[in-house]
Design a protein around this motif. Structure first.
Motif, mmCIF file in Angstrom:
data_model
loop_
_atom_site.group_PDB
_atom_site.id
_atom_site.type_symbol
_atom_site.label_atom_id
_atom_site.label_comp_id
_atom_site.label_asym_id
_atom_site.label_seq_id
_atom_site.Cartn_x
_atom_site.Cartn_y
_atom_site.Cartn_z
ATOM 1 N N UNK A 161 0.825 -1.215 0.000
ATOM 2 C CA UNK A 161 0.000 0.000 0.000
ATOM 3 C C UNK A 161 0.848 1.248 0.000
ATOM 4 N N UNK A 162 0.391 2.247 0.750
ATOM 5 C CA UNK A 162 1.130 3.508 0.849
ATOM 6 C C UNK A 162 1.947 3.516 2.135
ATOM 7 N N UNK A 163 3.242 3.786 2.026
ATOM 8 C CA UNK A 163 4.107 3.932 3.203
ATOM 9 C C UNK A 163 4.641 5.347 3.238
ATOM 10 N N UNK A 164 4.574 5.982 4.401
ATOM 11 C CA UNK A 164 5.026 7.372 4.484
ATOM 12 C C UNK A 164 5.751 7.624 5.807
ATOM 13 N N UNK A 165 6.925 8.240 5.746
ATOM 14 C CA UNK A 165 7.650 8.577 6.983
ATOM 15 C C UNK A 165 7.122 9.888 7.552
ATOM 16 N N UNK A 166 6.929 9.911 8.862
ATOM 17 C CA UNK A 166 6.510 11.155 9.526
ATOM 18 C C UNK A 166 7.220 11.227 10.879
ATOM 19 N N UNK A 167 7.394 12.454 11.411
ATOM 20 C CA UNK A 167 7.998 12.562 12.743
ATOM 21 C C UNK A 167 7.166 11.793 13.775
ATOM 22 N N UNK A 168 7.854 11.202 14.741
ATOM 23 C CA UNK A 168 7.167 10.303 15.672
ATOM 24 C C UNK A 168 6.065 10.986 16.484
ATOM 25 N N UNK A 169 6.206 12.300 16.713
ATOM 26 C CA UNK A 169 5.197 12.934 17.566
ATOM 27 C C UNK A 169 3.800 12.968 16.920
ATOM 28 N N UNK A 170 3.690 12.620 15.634
ATOM 29 C CA UNK A 170 2.373 12.552 14.994
ATOM 30 C C UNK A 170 1.693 11.190 15.178
ATOM 31 N N UNK A 171 2.403 10.243 15.753
ATOM 32 C CA UNK A 171 1.945 8.853 15.689
ATOM 33 C C UNK A 171 0.588 8.613 16.377
ATOM 34 N N UNK A 172 0.313 9.317 17.484
ATOM 35 C CA UNK A 172 -0.980 9.096 18.152
ATOM 36 C C UNK A 172 -2.133 9.584 17.272
ATOM 37 N N UNK A 173 -1.893 10.698 16.604
ATOM 38 C CA UNK A 173 -2.949 11.220 15.722
ATOM 39 C C UNK A 173 -3.127 10.283 14.527
ATOM 40 N N UNK A 175 -2.631 7.156 14.513
ATOM 41 C CA UNK A 175 -3.358 5.976 15.005
ATOM 42 C C UNK A 175 -4.869 6.214 14.911
ATOM 43 N N UNK A 176 -5.298 7.400 15.356
ATOM 44 C CA UNK A 176 -6.728 7.726 15.335
ATOM 45 C C UNK A 176 -7.254 7.985 13.936
ATOM 46 N N UNK A 177 -6.351 8.350 13.026
ATOM 47 C CA UNK A 177 -6.791 8.713 11.677
ATOM 48 C C UNK A 177 -6.760 7.516 10.718
ATOM 49 N N UNK A 178 -5.587 6.954 10.513
ATOM 50 C CA UNK A 178 -5.495 5.861 9.518
ATOM 51 C C UNK A 178 -5.433 4.467 10.152
ATOM 52 N N UNK A 179 -4.862 4.357 11.374
ATOM 53 C CA UNK A 179 -4.811 3.037 12.027
ATOM 54 C C UNK A 179 -6.238 2.536 12.261
ATOM 55 N N UNK A 180 -7.069 3.429 12.827
ATOM 56 C CA UNK A 180 -8.469 3.073 13.102
ATOM 57 C C UNK A 180 -9.356 3.365 11.901
ATOM 58 N N UNK A 181 -8.831 4.085 10.932
ATOM 59 C CA UNK A 181 -9.629 4.572 9.796
ATOM 60 C C UNK A 181 -10.517 3.531 9.128
ATOM 61 N N UNK A 267 -6.804 10.589 21.150
ATOM 62 C CA UNK A 267 -6.619 10.833 22.581
ATOM 63 C C UNK A 267 -6.399 9.508 23.311
ATOM 64 N N UNK A 268 -7.157 8.505 22.893
ATOM 65 C CA UNK A 268 -7.002 7.175 23.506
ATOM 66 C C UNK A 268 -5.607 6.600 23.196
ATOM 67 N N UNK A 269 -5.149 6.830 21.971
ATOM 68 C CA UNK A 269 -3.807 6.351 21.593
ATOM 69 C C UNK A 269 -2.752 7.028 22.462
ATOM 70 N N UNK A 270 -2.945 8.306 22.705
ATOM 71 C CA UNK A 270 -2.001 9.039 23.557
ATOM 72 C C UNK A 270 -2.018 8.479 24.981
#
Ligand SMILES: NC(=O)c1ccc[n+]([C@@H]2O[C@H](COP(=O)([O-])OP(=O)(O)OC[C@H]3O[C@@H](n4cnc5c(N)ncnc54)[C@H](OP(=O)(O)O)[C@@H]3O)[C@@H](O)[C@H]2O)c1
Length: 287
Positions: A161-173, A175-181, A267-270
């Protein structure tokens, strides 16, 4: 070609839903042969392990065997078992190996802490459509992961699929956006098909039609470069049917509800990552 040759041995610590999805994706992409994958679970009788075996993957209840056999090791147990598993396999870790974790909320620091110093670690947040090679995976890497390793990670993630690098501090968001998407999409899909049932279309037909409608709408956004708002306006003719439906959605606060849902999951991911790591970090998620 050179990249595929490097991917001759892949390990999975944990053989659950995400490990199986990723393994199936990598196999169907032709990136690795099933027999070059080794996967573990808590016991030889694990149903998850049997399912992996069904895909032709080598299976074991010995986590160290997974590590010994693999050049890339995916960490795919539930977050609370990651630390003990890493401590268990630590003595057999080699410096040339790459560890890729999918554990939600488990930071690069906390992963590195339980592995020998200098171990190459990537943290990623995939979603389940990796199984049909249409996943979205955002990843971050620690300082020991070099450009060649990054290429390898992108090659693996790109094959599912699509793989994208992002700074780690975005990871909780993320999670809520595409992990649970996908779960949001499934609820929407089911609700739309129920709308069809309510109006007189059999559910299975509605589900099929709506799933294709979702794919088509997503492709319109990705391929013709128009903003979703503009595409929506294109569908809505004055005093027509679509605008009647949009008005109903807007009156019920549809957009606000969807935004709140993403916020709640982030928020739950955080919260979970704080629990897991026993650390506080900057609040990237609005309270
Ligand atoms: N599911 C998703 O959509 C999703 C999305 C993004 C990230 N993730 C992340 O993916 C990870 C796995 O989630 P999942 O949904 O795949 O979980 P899961 O289906 O419950 O699978 C967990 C696996 O870990 C194995 N395990 C537990 N303790 C172990 C140990 N000590 N040694 C070796 N294996 C062990 C389990 O073994 P048994 O088979 O014996 O029980 C099972 O195979 C989580 O950290 C989650 O945050 C999941």
């Amino acid at each position: 070609m050179r990249m595929a040759a490097r991917l001759y041995s892949i390990g999975f610590l944990g053989s659950g839903k995400m490990a199986t999805a990723m393994a199936r994706g990598l196999i169907s992409a032709g990136l690795v042969r099933p027999e070059d994958i080794t996967a573990s679970a808590t016991s030889d009788t694990s149903l998850n392990l049997q399912r992996m075996k069904g895909h032709g993957v080598r299976v074991t209840s010995d986590n160290s065997e997974v590590v010994r056999r693999s050049s890339v090791v995916w960490i795919a147990t539930k977050p609370h078992t990651v630390a003990p598993v890493l401590r268990e396999i630590s003595p057999v870790v080699r410096r040339d190996q790459l560890f890729v974790s999918v554990a939600a909320g488990t930071t690069l620091n906390s992963l590195a802490k339980n592995l020998p110093e200098g171990t190459k670690v990537v943290r990623c947040m995939p979603n389940t459509p990796v199984v049909v090679r249409s996943g979205v995976t955002v990843y971050s890497r620690n300082g020991t992961v070099n450009g060649e390793d990054k290429e390898l990670v992108e090659h693996m993630l790109g094959s599912v699929g699509l793989g994208m690098e992002m700074p780690e501090h975005y990871m909780d968001i993320i999670t809520g956006l595409t992990g649970c998407g996908p779960s949001y999409m499934y609820v929407m899909l089911d609700a739309l098909a129920d709308g069809g049932v309510y109006a007189g279309i059999p559910k299975e037909i509605g589900l099929r039609l709506i799933a294709h409608t979702m794919i088509g709408a997503a492709k319109m956004v990705l391929e013709n470069g128009k903003h979703p708002q503009e595409l929506k306006d294109d569908v809505c003719s004055p005093a027509g049917t679509s605008i009647q439906a949009i008005r109903t959605l807007e009156k019920a606060g549809f957009r606000g509800i969807v935004m709140d849902a993403v916020h709640a999951a982030s928020k739950r991911a955080l919260e979970l990552s704080r629990l897991d790591n026993g650390e506080t970090k900057d609040v990237y998620v609005k309270r």
